[in-house]
Design an enzyme around this catalytic site. Sequence first.
Site, PDB file in Angstrom:
ATOM      1  N   ASP A 105       0.855  -1.201   0.000  1.00 10.10           N
ATOM      2  CA  ASP A 105       0.000   0.000   0.000  1.00 10.10           C
ATOM      3  C   ASP A 105       0.888   1.247   0.000  1.00 10.10           C
ATOM      4  OD1 ASP A 105      -0.833   0.520   3.537  1.00 10.10           O
ATOM      5  OD2 ASP A 105       0.968  -0.352   2.615  1.00 10.10           O
TER       6      ASP A 105
ATOM      7  N   ASP B 149       6.793   1.283   1.835  1.00  6.49           N
ATOM      8  CA  ASP B 149       6.515   0.269   0.809  1.00  6.49           C
ATOM      9  C   ASP B 149       7.372   0.528  -0.429  1.00  6.49           C
ATOM     10  OD1 ASP B 149       3.888   1.114   2.286  1.00  6.49           O
ATOM     11  OD2 ASP B 149       3.485  -0.932   1.646  1.00  6.49           O
TER      12      ASP B 149
ATOM     13  N   ASN C 233      -2.502   2.739   3.459  1.00  7.25           N
ATOM     14  CA  ASN C 233      -1.943   4.080   3.714  1.00  7.25           C
ATOM     15  C   ASN C 233      -2.754   5.152   2.987  1.00  7.25           C
ATOM     16  OD1 ASN C 233       0.307   3.505   5.335  1.00  7.25           O
ATOM     17  ND2 ASN C 233       1.438   2.774   3.546  1.00  7.25           N
TER      18      ASN C 233
ATOM     19  N   THR D  31       2.920  -5.993   2.706  1.00  3.12           N
ATOM     20  CA  THR D  31       3.394  -4.874   3.547  1.00  3.12           C
ATOM     21  C   THR D  31       2.294  -3.838   3.766  1.00  3.12           C
ATOM     22  OG1 THR D  31       4.219  -3.638   1.629  1.00  3.12           O
ATOM     23  CG2 THR D  31       5.767  -5.145   2.728  1.00  3.12           C
TER      24      THR D  31
ATOM     25  N   PHE E  58      -0.755  -0.538  12.425  1.00  2.00           N
ATOM     26  CA  PHE E  58      -1.704  -0.088  11.409  1.00  2.00           C
ATOM     27  C   PHE E  58      -2.192  -1.200  10.470  1.00  2.00           C
ATOM     28  CE2 PHE E  58      -3.955   2.636   8.633  1.00  2.00           C
ATOM     29  CZ  PHE E  58      -3.689   2.202   7.335  1.00  2.00           C
ATOM     30  N   ASN E  59      -1.272  -1.988   9.891  1.00  2.00           N
ATOM     31  CA  ASN E  59      -1.679  -2.960   8.869  1.00  2.00           C
ATOM     32  C   ASN E  59      -2.676  -3.969   9.432  1.00  2.00           C
ATOM     33  OD1 ASN E  59      -0.106  -1.839   6.851  1.00  2.00           O
ATOM     34  ND2 ASN E  59       1.654  -3.181   7.260  1.00  2.00           N
TER      35      ASN E  59
ATOM     36  N   HIS F  71       9.666   0.351   7.948  1.00  2.00           N
ATOM     37  CA  HIS F  71       8.963  -0.886   8.307  1.00  2.00           C
ATOM     38  C   HIS F  71       9.027  -1.939   7.186  1.00  2.00           C
ATOM     39  CE1 HIS F  71       7.079   1.383  11.617  1.00  2.00           C
ATOM     40  NE2 HIS F  71       6.737   2.307  10.745  1.00  2.00           N
ATOM     41  N   ASP F  72       8.493  -1.591   6.029  1.00  2.00           N
ATOM     42  CA  ASP F  72       8.259  -2.606   4.999  1.00  2.00           C
ATOM     43  C   ASP F  72       9.545  -3.154   4.411  1.00  2.00           C
ATOM     44  OD1 ASP F  72       5.407  -0.690   3.868  1.00  2.00           O
ATOM     45  OD2 ASP F  72       5.590  -2.187   5.443  1.00  2.00           O
TER      46      ASP F  72
HETATM   47  O1  RIB Z   1       2.559   0.329  10.724  1.00  2.00           O
HETATM   48  C1  RIB Z   1       3.445   0.452   9.643  1.00  2.00           C
HETATM   49  C2  RIB Z   1       2.823  -0.094   8.395  1.00  2.00           C
HETATM   50  O2  RIB Z   1       1.658   0.652   8.074  1.00  2.00           O
HETATM   51  C3  RIB Z   1       3.746   0.049   7.172  1.00  2.00           C
HETATM   52  O3  RIB Z   1       3.493  -1.000   6.285  1.00  2.00           O
HETATM   53  C4  RIB Z   1       3.309   1.338   6.581  1.00  2.00           C
HETATM   54  O4  RIB Z   1       3.573   1.397   5.180  1.00  2.00           O
HETATM   55  C5  RIB Z   1       1.829   1.293   6.834  1.00  2.00           C
HETATM   56  O5  RIB Z   1       1.225   0.494   5.813  1.00  2.00           O
HETATM   57 CA    CA Z   2       2.831  -0.493   3.971  1.00  2.74          CA
END
Ligand code: RIB
Ligand code: CA
Length: 312
Positions: free
Chosen positions: A13, A18, A42, A127, A168-169, A241-242
């Site tokens: 996303d 990403d 996102n 991701t 979040f994901n 993160h990703d």
């Molecule tokens: O919490 C971080 C995640 O949420 C990452 O994948 C960021 O791109 C968002 O999608």
């Molecule tokens: Ca992401």
Amino acid sequence: PDPMSTPMILDCDPGHDDAIALLLALASPEVEVLGVTTVGGNADLENTTRNALTVLEVAERTDIPVAAGCGHPLVRPLVVADHVHGKSGMDGPQLDPPTTEPVDAHAVDFIAETLAASSEPVTLVPTGPLTNIALLLRHFPDVVDNIRRVVLMGGAVGLGNRTPAAEFNIWADPEAAAVVFESGLDVTMVGLDVTHQALMGREHGKRLRPTGRCGAFVADLLDFFVQFHERVYGLDSSPIHDAVAVADVIWPDLLEAERFHVAVETDSELNRGRTVVDRWRVTGKDPNARVGLAIDGNEFGEKIVERISRLP
Ligand code: RIB
Ligand code: CA
């Protein structure tokens, strides 16, 4: 990619991190990106799909197909993270809109077809919210034999980031995440505990900017992304993160990880999307995931700079 490279599909996303994860994969002969699929997260699906096409064009890899997937979570309404990534989902870099289009197939069908056509099992690297992956497993139950493993960015042993409880994901589509963790697949959870050690900042951007168009693009992504983390966490750098999920596929020994049972909260409003990780093995339930615990942040940052520098 070399003949020993691992075939993978990035379900994402984009999203600043990403985008960096995708560029890392494109720069790494250890993996072969068979396709990029997109999901609402996102930003809405139109934005995340446009952003995925843009990243591939910047990297001169428009040979890699993009398939758009679910614009909304399985059950709940989509809540985007524009406060983190901006309205476009990838604010900061000033880029022309992409000249390419996604393929006609829905991401779920694209993944199923790609898995069926692959001569060897494929690693799925989600991701973003897990909506596409959950639907894949429900709609094409037989494809699981062609999935080598799932390395997902999401969840946390400790604190969340979308809420105190949830990352979040997973928070965005808890029901989809529950399907993936309960699937019996070889799942690796790359959560906030490890991604918040994988920090990059403006210094990395300064080193990347002169290395090419992709380096300059990543420098612009970092400049914007750091602004959010400075505001919220007082950090002068951002967790990428990703890219940690992709790094786990490229360098299998990079992460410290252990197998634990992970369950996803789907009922509670307060703890919606929490990954309940049985860190001390008190539930007696068999582990169902390999959970990332630590990474050498300096080593990670240097590897990302070295790889992205290889791109045009
Ligand atoms: O919490 C971080 C995640 O949420 C990452 O994948 C960021 O791109 C968002 O999608
Ligand atoms: Ca992401």
